[in-house]
Scaffold this motif. Sequence first.
Motif, PDB file in Angstrom:
ATOM      1  N   GLU A   1      -0.992 -59.070 -89.696  1.00  0.00           N
ATOM      2  CA  GLU A   1      -0.584 -57.700 -89.935  1.00  0.00           C
ATOM      3  C   GLU A   1      -1.903 -56.799 -89.972  1.00  0.00           C
ATOM      4  O   GLU A   1      -2.083 -55.920 -89.207  1.00  0.00           O
ATOM      5  CB  GLU A   1       0.485 -57.291 -91.005  1.00  0.00           C
ATOM      6  N   LEU A   2      -2.699 -57.211 -90.984  1.00  0.00           N
ATOM      7  CA  LEU A   2      -4.130 -56.379 -91.096  1.00  0.00           C
ATOM      8  C   LEU A   2      -4.777 -56.704 -89.959  1.00  0.00           C
ATOM      9  O   LEU A   2      -5.408 -55.568 -89.577  1.00  0.00           O
ATOM     10  CB  LEU A   2      -4.599 -57.033 -92.298  1.00  0.00           C
ATOM     11  N   ARG A   3      -4.978 -57.655 -89.218  1.00  0.00           N
ATOM     12  CA  ARG A   3      -5.976 -57.954 -88.162  1.00  0.00           C
ATOM     13  C   ARG A   3      -5.421 -57.387 -86.987  1.00  0.00           C
ATOM     14  O   ARG A   3      -6.125 -56.660 -86.309  1.00  0.00           O
ATOM     15  CB  ARG A   3      -5.940 -59.429 -87.798  1.00  0.00           C
ATOM     16  N   GLN A   4      -3.947 -56.866 -86.925  1.00  0.00           N
ATOM     17  CA  GLN A   4      -3.485 -56.070 -85.967  1.00  0.00           C
ATOM     18  C   GLN A   4      -4.107 -54.827 -86.037  1.00  0.00           C
ATOM     19  O   GLN A   4      -4.373 -53.989 -85.123  1.00  0.00           O
ATOM     20  CB  GLN A   4      -1.873 -56.015 -86.051  1.00  0.00           C
ATOM     21  N   GLN A   5      -4.056 -54.128 -87.277  1.00  0.00           N
ATOM     22  CA  GLN A   5      -4.229 -52.853 -87.568  1.00  0.00           C
ATOM     23  C   GLN A   5      -5.973 -52.693 -87.215  1.00  0.00           C
ATOM     24  O   GLN A   5      -6.441 -51.638 -86.728  1.00  0.00           O
ATOM     25  CB  GLN A   5      -4.117 -52.521 -88.905  1.00  0.00           C
ATOM     26  N   VAL A   6      -6.759 -53.883 -87.761  1.00  0.00           N
ATOM     27  CA  VAL A   6      -8.210 -53.637 -87.582  1.00  0.00           C
ATOM     28  C   VAL A   6      -8.472 -53.665 -85.998  1.00  0.00           C
ATOM     29  O   VAL A   6      -9.296 -52.769 -85.444  1.00  0.00           O
ATOM     30  CB  VAL A   6      -8.584 -54.851 -88.261  1.00  0.00           C
ATOM     31  N   ILE A   7      -7.927 -54.528 -85.371  1.00  0.00           N
ATOM     32  CA  ILE A   7      -8.107 -54.550 -83.898  1.00  0.00           C
ATOM     33  C   ILE A   7      -7.751 -53.371 -82.996  1.00  0.00           C
ATOM     34  O   ILE A   7      -8.462 -52.857 -82.175  1.00  0.00           O
ATOM     35  CB  ILE A   7      -7.297 -55.762 -83.067  1.00  0.00           C
ATOM     36  N   ALA A   8      -6.436 -52.987 -83.621  1.00  0.00           N
ATOM     37  CA  ALA A   8      -6.063 -51.449 -82.939  1.00  0.00           C
ATOM     38  C   ALA A   8      -7.416 -50.387 -83.297  1.00  0.00           C
ATOM     39  O   ALA A   8      -7.599 -49.544 -82.396  1.00  0.00           O
ATOM     40  CB  ALA A   8      -4.840 -51.029 -83.607  1.00  0.00           C
ATOM     41  N   ASN A   9      -7.888 -50.384 -84.408  1.00  0.00           N
ATOM     42  CA  ASN A   9      -8.914 -49.623 -84.630  1.00  0.00           C
ATOM     43  C   ASN A   9     -10.168 -49.648 -83.862  1.00  0.00           C
ATOM     44  O   ASN A   9     -10.755 -48.587 -83.433  1.00  0.00           O
ATOM     45  CB  ASN A   9      -9.155 -49.694 -86.193  1.00  0.00           C
ATOM     46  N   ASN A  10     -10.133 -50.966 -83.740  1.00  0.00           N
ATOM     47  CA  ASN A  10     -11.588 -51.274 -82.786  1.00  0.00           C
ATOM     48  C   ASN A  10     -11.247 -50.755 -81.281  1.00  0.00           C
ATOM     49  O   ASN A  10     -12.205 -50.280 -80.783  1.00  0.00           O
ATOM     50  CB  ASN A  10     -11.809 -52.908 -82.839  1.00  0.00           C
ATOM     51  N   VAL A  11     -10.159 -50.936 -81.089  1.00  0.00           N
ATOM     52  CA  VAL A  11      -9.602 -50.422 -79.529  1.00  0.00           C
ATOM     53  C   VAL A  11     -10.034 -49.012 -79.530  1.00  0.00           C
ATOM     54  O   VAL A  11     -10.271 -48.468 -78.706  1.00  0.00           O
ATOM     55  CB  VAL A  11      -8.372 -50.905 -78.927  1.00  0.00           C
ATOM     56  N   ALA A  12      -9.429 -48.444 -80.510  1.00  0.00           N
ATOM     57  CA  ALA A  12      -9.249 -46.867 -80.471  1.00  0.00           C
ATOM     58  C   ALA A  12     -10.718 -46.264 -80.637  1.00  0.00           C
ATOM     59  O   ALA A  12     -11.005 -45.177 -80.189  1.00  0.00           O
ATOM     60  CB  ALA A  12      -8.359 -46.407 -81.859  1.00  0.00           C
ATOM     61  N   ASN A  13     -11.559 -46.904 -81.023  1.00  0.00           N
ATOM     62  CA  ASN A  13     -12.926 -46.573 -81.110  1.00  0.00           C
ATOM     63  C   ASN A  13     -13.975 -47.176 -80.297  1.00  0.00           C
ATOM     64  O   ASN A  13     -15.049 -47.110 -80.400  1.00  0.00           O
ATOM     65  CB  ASN A  13     -13.588 -46.649 -82.567  1.00  0.00           C
ATOM     66  N   ALA A  14     -13.578 -47.654 -79.374  1.00  0.00           N
ATOM     67  CA  ALA A  14     -14.379 -48.460 -78.155  1.00  0.00           C
ATOM     68  C   ALA A  14     -15.227 -47.472 -77.565  1.00  0.00           C
ATOM     69  O   ALA A  14     -16.435 -47.839 -77.208  1.00  0.00           O
ATOM     70  CB  ALA A  14     -13.375 -49.044 -77.051  1.00  0.00           C
ATOM     71  N   ASP A  15     -15.205 -46.264 -77.472  1.00  0.00           N
ATOM     72  CA  ASP A  15     -15.996 -45.280 -76.727  1.00  0.00           C
ATOM     73  C   ASP A  15     -16.725 -44.433 -77.906  1.00  0.00           C
ATOM     74  O   ASP A  15     -17.531 -43.476 -77.447  1.00  0.00           O
ATOM     75  CB  ASP A  15     -15.475 -44.231 -75.866  1.00  0.00           C
ATOM     76  N   THR A  16     -16.413 -44.860 -79.251  1.00  0.00           N
ATOM     77  CA  THR A  16     -17.070 -43.781 -80.239  1.00  0.00           C
ATOM     78  C   THR A  16     -18.465 -44.141 -80.449  1.00  0.00           C
ATOM     79  O   THR A  16     -18.766 -45.429 -80.763  1.00  0.00           O
ATOM     80  CB  THR A  16     -16.295 -44.088 -81.623  1.00  0.00           C
ATOM     81  N   PRO A  17     -19.455 -43.421 -80.597  1.00  0.00           N
ATOM     82  CA  PRO A  17     -20.906 -43.712 -80.512  1.00  0.00           C
ATOM     83  C   PRO A  17     -21.134 -44.186 -81.900  1.00  0.00           C
ATOM     84  O   PRO A  17     -20.553 -43.521 -82.976  1.00  0.00           O
ATOM     85  CB  PRO A  17     -21.587 -42.243 -80.515  1.00  0.00           C
ATOM     86  N   TYR A  18     -22.000 -45.181 -82.152  1.00  0.00           N
ATOM     87  CA  TYR A  18     -22.325 -45.786 -83.231  1.00  0.00           C
ATOM     88  C   TYR A  18     -21.301 -46.409 -84.103  1.00  0.00           C
ATOM     89  O   TYR A  18     -21.374 -46.838 -85.256  1.00  0.00           O
ATOM     90  CB  TYR A  18     -23.044 -44.722 -84.306  1.00  0.00           C
ATOM     91  N   PHE A  19     -19.887 -46.483 -83.586  1.00  0.00           N
ATOM     92  CA  PHE A  19     -19.035 -47.110 -84.181  1.00  0.00           C
ATOM     93  C   PHE A  19     -19.345 -48.763 -84.226  1.00  0.00           C
ATOM     94  O   PHE A  19     -19.831 -49.262 -83.214  1.00  0.00           O
ATOM     95  CB  PHE A  19     -17.475 -47.098 -83.455  1.00  0.00           C
TER      96      PHE A  19
END
Length: 139
Positions: free
Chosen positions: A18-36
């Motif tokens: 469940e935690l991994r799902q949230q972390v991956i979703a956060n990664n995808v949501a910030n795929a275009d965020t500079p310096y993320f």
Amino acid sequence: MLSGASFGRLEQAMKAAELRQQVIANNVANADTPYFKRSDVVFEDLLEGVIGSSTRTNLPLKKTNPRHMDIHGELAALGAGPSPRIVTDEHSVMNNNVNNVDIDREMALLAKNQLRYNVMVQQVNHDVKMMRTAIDGRG
């Protein structure tokens, strides 16, 4: 059965998924965020370390009868087990904006995590069904 060590480890693994799902979703949501910088969940390696060390114990147990069970491994395995940890990859760079999220990799990790979670849910359902069968005496 449902409060045993294996069921507890299964519960921890589901929480990690469940935690991994949230972390991956956060990664995808910030795929275009500079310096993320992408994050990941570490759990399986920690669990393997706990299970591998469960054959050792510091408790001074003595068998007074050869028919007594050897519980050294069982006592160590009854622990709560490891908690999942979030780690951030600060060093790699994928894009010109210093972001390190590879959207294709994240989507593959998301699919892998979903399959793993589905297997764990099936195992929980099986364990509960077996418990009901034992209680009711019907299949």
